[in-house]
Design a protein around this motif. Sequence first.
Motif, PDB file in Angstrom:
ATOM      1  N   ARG A  50      46.702 -59.968  77.805  1.00 27.31           N
ATOM      2  CA  ARG A  50      46.787 -58.661  77.152  1.00 27.31           C
ATOM      3  C   ARG A  50      46.435 -58.775  75.666  1.00 27.31           C
ATOM      4  O   ARG A  50      45.694 -57.955  75.118  1.00 27.31           O
ATOM      5  CB  ARG A  50      48.189 -58.087  77.320  1.00 27.31           C
ATOM      6  CG  ARG A  50      48.355 -56.695  76.738  1.00 27.31           C
ATOM      7  CD  ARG A  50      49.788 -56.189  76.944  1.00 27.31           C
ATOM      8  NE  ARG A  50      49.921 -54.824  76.481  1.00 27.31           N
ATOM      9  CZ  ARG A  50      49.640 -53.757  77.199  1.00 27.31           C
ATOM     10  NH1 ARG A  50      49.173 -53.906  78.427  1.00 27.31           N
ATOM     11  NH2 ARG A  50      49.810 -52.551  76.723  1.00 27.31           N
ATOM     12  N   ASN A  54      43.164 -56.933  74.193  1.00 25.73           N
ATOM     13  CA  ASN A  54      43.453 -55.858  73.257  1.00 25.73           C
ATOM     14  C   ASN A  54      44.254 -56.367  72.065  1.00 25.73           C
ATOM     15  O   ASN A  54      45.467 -56.147  71.974  1.00 25.73           O
ATOM     16  CB  ASN A  54      44.225 -54.740  73.965  1.00 25.73           C
ATOM     17  CG  ASN A  54      43.358 -53.988  74.946  1.00 25.73           C
ATOM     18  OD1 ASN A  54      42.223 -53.663  74.633  1.00 25.73           O
ATOM     19  ND2 ASN A  54      43.886 -53.727  76.128  1.00 25.73           N
ATOM     20  N   ASP A 357      44.875 -39.492  70.813  1.00 30.67           N
ATOM     21  CA  ASP A 357      44.920 -40.706  71.638  1.00 30.67           C
ATOM     22  C   ASP A 357      44.020 -40.626  72.861  1.00 30.67           C
ATOM     23  O   ASP A 357      44.030 -41.529  73.703  1.00 30.67           O
ATOM     24  CB  ASP A 357      46.366 -40.979  72.095  1.00 30.67           C
ATOM     25  CG  ASP A 357      47.275 -41.318  70.925  1.00 30.67           C
ATOM     26  OD1 ASP A 357      46.766 -41.915  69.961  1.00 30.67           O
ATOM     27  OD2 ASP A 357      48.470 -40.973  70.975  1.00 30.67           O
ATOM     28  N   LEU A 359      40.399 -40.667  74.918  1.00 35.87           N
ATOM     29  CA  LEU A 359      39.210 -41.511  74.801  1.00 35.87           C
ATOM     30  C   LEU A 359      38.084 -40.794  74.062  1.00 35.87           C
ATOM     31  O   LEU A 359      37.779 -39.632  74.345  1.00 35.87           O
ATOM     32  CB  LEU A 359      38.718 -41.910  76.199  1.00 35.87           C
ATOM     33  CG  LEU A 359      37.386 -42.673  76.249  1.00 35.87           C
ATOM     34  CD1 LEU A 359      37.518 -44.042  75.599  1.00 35.87           C
ATOM     35  CD2 LEU A 359      36.887 -42.801  77.685  1.00 35.87           C
ATOM     36  N   THR A 384      41.801 -45.407  75.257  1.00 34.18           N
ATOM     37  CA  THR A 384      41.648 -46.657  75.994  1.00 34.18           C
ATOM     38  C   THR A 384      40.662 -46.466  77.131  1.00 34.18           C
ATOM     39  O   THR A 384      40.672 -45.430  77.804  1.00 34.18           O
ATOM     40  CB  THR A 384      43.005 -47.118  76.567  1.00 34.18           C
ATOM     41  OG1 THR A 384      43.929 -47.291  75.489  1.00 34.18           O
ATOM     42  CG2 THR A 384      42.864 -48.439  77.316  1.00 34.18           C
ATOM     43  N   LYS A 386      39.191 -47.796  80.765  1.00 31.46           N
ATOM     44  CA  LYS A 386      39.597 -48.568  81.936  1.00 31.46           C
ATOM     45  C   LYS A 386      38.543 -48.444  83.028  1.00 31.46           C
ATOM     46  O   LYS A 386      37.920 -47.388  83.161  1.00 31.46           O
ATOM     47  CB  LYS A 386      40.949 -48.072  82.466  1.00 31.46           C
ATOM     48  CG  LYS A 386      42.109 -48.283  81.505  1.00 31.46           C
ATOM     49  CD  LYS A 386      43.414 -47.788  82.098  1.00 31.46           C
ATOM     50  CE  LYS A 386      44.570 -48.030  81.129  1.00 31.46           C
ATOM     51  NZ  LYS A 386      45.854 -47.532  81.676  1.00 31.46           N
ATOM     52  N   SER A 418      41.052 -53.536  80.750  1.00 35.66           N
ATOM     53  CA  SER A 418      41.090 -52.374  79.854  1.00 35.66           C
ATOM     54  C   SER A 418      40.579 -52.781  78.482  1.00 35.66           C
ATOM     55  O   SER A 418      40.497 -53.969  78.159  1.00 35.66           O
ATOM     56  CB  SER A 418      42.511 -51.810  79.743  1.00 35.66           C
ATOM     57  OG  SER A 418      43.359 -52.725  79.075  1.00 35.66           O
ATOM     58  N   MET A 419      40.265 -51.773  77.675  1.00 35.45           N
ATOM     59  CA  MET A 419      39.790 -52.035  76.312  1.00 35.45           C
ATOM     60  C   MET A 419      40.285 -50.905  75.422  1.00 35.45           C
ATOM     61  O   MET A 419      40.106 -49.723  75.747  1.00 35.45           O
ATOM     62  CB  MET A 419      38.263 -52.116  76.287  1.00 35.45           C
ATOM     63  CG  MET A 419      37.689 -52.493  74.944  1.00 35.45           C
ATOM     64  SD  MET A 419      37.934 -54.231  74.551  1.00 35.45           S
ATOM     65  CE  MET A 419      36.519 -54.958  75.367  1.00 35.45           C
ATOM     66  N   ALA A 420      40.886 -51.256  74.288  1.00 32.98           N
ATOM     67  CA  ALA A 420      41.498 -50.265  73.405  1.00 32.98           C
ATOM     68  C   ALA A 420      40.554 -49.887  72.264  1.00 32.98           C
ATOM     69  O   ALA A 420      39.478 -50.472  72.082  1.00 32.98           O
ATOM     70  CB  ALA A 420      42.810 -50.811  72.846  1.00 32.98           C
ATOM     71  N   ALA A 421      40.976 -48.893  71.480  1.00 32.53           N
ATOM     72  CA  ALA A 421      40.187 -48.382  70.359  1.00 32.53           C
ATOM     73  C   ALA A 421      39.878 -49.488  69.357  1.00 32.53           C
ATOM     74  O   ALA A 421      40.677 -50.395  69.134  1.00 32.53           O
ATOM     75  CB  ALA A 421      40.940 -47.248  69.679  1.00 32.53           C
ATOM     76  N   ASN A 423      37.258 -51.543  69.632  1.00 28.42           N
ATOM     77  CA  ASN A 423      36.468 -52.598  70.253  1.00 28.42           C
ATOM     78  C   ASN A 423      35.081 -52.118  70.681  1.00 28.42           C
ATOM     79  O   ASN A 423      34.789 -50.914  70.713  1.00 28.42           O
ATOM     80  CB  ASN A 423      37.207 -53.153  71.478  1.00 28.42           C
ATOM     81  CG  ASN A 423      38.268 -54.165  71.092  1.00 28.42           C
ATOM     82  OD1 ASN A 423      37.963 -55.256  70.638  1.00 28.42           O
ATOM     83  ND2 ASN A 423      39.534 -53.794  71.262  1.00 28.42           N
ATOM     84  N   SER A 441      37.249 -38.702  77.881  1.00 32.60           N
ATOM     85  CA  SER A 441      37.961 -38.873  79.144  1.00 32.60           C
ATOM     86  C   SER A 441      37.744 -37.717  80.106  1.00 32.60           C
ATOM     87  O   SER A 441      37.683 -37.916  81.318  1.00 32.60           O
ATOM     88  CB  SER A 441      39.461 -39.059  78.878  1.00 32.60           C
ATOM     89  OG  SER A 441      39.957 -37.980  78.116  1.00 32.60           O
TER      90      SER A 441
END
Length: 768
Positions: A50, A54, A357, A359, A384, A386, A418-421, A423, A441
């Motif tokens: 994790r 992220n 928050d 996407l 995020t 996914k 997953s990949m968060a903000a 990146n 999203s």
Amino acid sequence: MHVGTFYTFNRMIWGRYLLLTARLQNYRCRVSYHTRRHYSFLPDDVKSLRAVVNPDVSKIRNIGIMAHIDAGKTTTTERMLYYSGYTRALGDVDDGDTVTDFMAQERERGITIQSAAVTFDWKSHRINLIDTPGHVDFTLEVERALRVLDGAVAVFDASAGVEAQTLTVWRQAEKHHIPCLCFLNKMDKPAASLSFSMESIRQKLKANPVLLQIPVGRGRDFTGVVDLITSQKLIWKLSSAGGDGRLFESAPLNQSDEPDLLQEVSEARTALIEQVADLDDEFAELLLTDFSDNFDAVPSVKLQEAVRRVTLARKGVPVFCGSSLKNKGVQPLLDAIISYLPAPNERHHDLVRWYKDDLCALAFKVLHDKQRGPLVFLRIYSGTLKPQTAVHNINRNSIERMSRLLVPFADQHVEIPSMAAGNIALTVGLKQTVTGDTIVSSKASAAAAARRAHTDSGVGKKHGEHATVVLSGVEVPDPVFFCTIEPPTMAKQADLENALNCLQREDPSLKVRVDPDSGQTILCGMGELHIEIIHDRIRREYGIETHLGPLQVAYRETVLHKATATDTLDRTFGERRHVVTVELEVRPVDMTAGLCDVAFTEEAGGQLSQEMKEAVENGMHSSYLQGPLLGYPLQGVTTLIQSVHMEPGTSPAMVSACVSRCMLKALRLAGGQVLEPVMSLEVTVGEGYLGSVLGDLAQRRGTVRDIQSRHDDKVLLATVPLAEMMGYSTVLRTLTSGNATFSLELDMYEAMNVHDQNILLKRMAGLL
């Protein structure tokens, strides 16, 4: 097995091992009490998956490497990957085994053609790095990389300073307000000069260089640097540890060091403190309050914090020294990236805050994979991402399902959950998405963001619900060369069309059109090399042996005088009669304005509905695409719609057709003028060959602007019509016995003189 192939395979396997089993690792700096510093890729601890996927957004750096061709971008990138532990062996551009130059054409030619993304860790920070091309033909690759990055490292040849393409990429970085670092590479060259490079940055880039390192030794005696922040001397003794530069000594300066070096460092550090105080009020106040008696006593931490503020505010650019090929100075550059360049949350994107928050991501690059289909690179600004989820493409107004999510590692990728903000991600399954599209999203999240934007600014209704919540795309330059392309047989025509569609999606600067008269397919590109690479890729990747026609220059046209025209269109279809009368005026404007413009008089604009205004503009834009002389697009023309009268029931299509006919009349009355692309040329040549180069330029209608001295060479600055530069690299190589280099950049479109225009018109008419 061939040695080069073995090393490439070995490095790929090692990279996979690191990524899939650990990635995992926190590459820490080991400092012994004997002042020897060793950057090791041996694991100190194992991070959770994790944390690897992220990391905290403050620990992310999205950066690009940019420079003039052959300044050492790819070599610098290769050293960064090696010292961070991503690769186990040092790749070399000349050997064709670098990580980021993975295309066959890149390895054969020793140049970067496509921007390549790699992700690695350095001192508990995640660095997403994009290595960009230095050749002018591939400037779009730099543009779309800088569009999504937060910082950049500009690499310079320390013996040449600022070169032609350096100016181009620097302007691109400034356009996107990107904080930069400067790395003076090749300090081991005999002609390398710190003062010359600093002055060229100051004069040519109009930047404010902040020198943070002093080189130790000159030319071949270059052994390291002195850090002006900490007054530490970093020395690389490459006779040890196999000469890979991983091991170096770090020690504070003391009185036993050379007096000249001590004096130079003392003066440079004093100048640094004064310069930073001038640029940062908080640091100036600290000096005057606590260190007024002795500025040199200011803590290095406070000085470093001030330099960071100056860098992020783009008031100055820190300058570092080294030699990537000789494995010197790269680790301090990596330290500087995490110390001075911004994290994603330190860059302010006004539009993104409306998504909160949810996407919000921008597609900035597309690649085609034979097994997985289109691979889309996304910069995630909020929310995020996914896999196995549906996303909404605002630009295409479509919903697509993303099947897989990957971390990009040049041509090798690792799947993640997953990949968060903050990146940069690589996605599989987005079949309609192209460069510049905004991905969110859902439609509901876009509508919610639009409502917030409307509440904050009050502009939502004016531009439409989604107009204010679409990320600005990537600016694509217009092509300057074109040629015909034909398949070997008609049976291969469909395969060729598919190949061209895929390549256009990958490369928006490549344009393909069909000539309406001959039916031939026309390939439009940014230069000879660009079209040559496309031709080679069609052969290698798609197995089609195509034939290219002769290269032609993409001219443009303009008008000479103001002219007014009126036209009436009267048509009856069935029981419905369409009657429209249009009066308009065309006039020339400044050609540097570029695109043409349409305006309405107050009377005409007030009488027309929005639908009919759009019909008028459609008719105008179709006319702008084909000038009256040779059918080239128009530039530097403004049109004033004076009146539009129509009978009730007249269709918008009839209005567009009438406007086009009226526009053609006005253009013929105004008189036509051909505009040709003129290039800025920079040639670096030995003084003995200067006369031959000047004589050749005179035959090419070139205009010499300046001749400068650079060490033992001469730098010739000139403007030359693009049409005269066909095959110039071969001619220059012959004239100078290979002892010259040159670079080209589009300067402007300029009116041809009457004699040259008449020759062109006769040639196009088949009379010559």
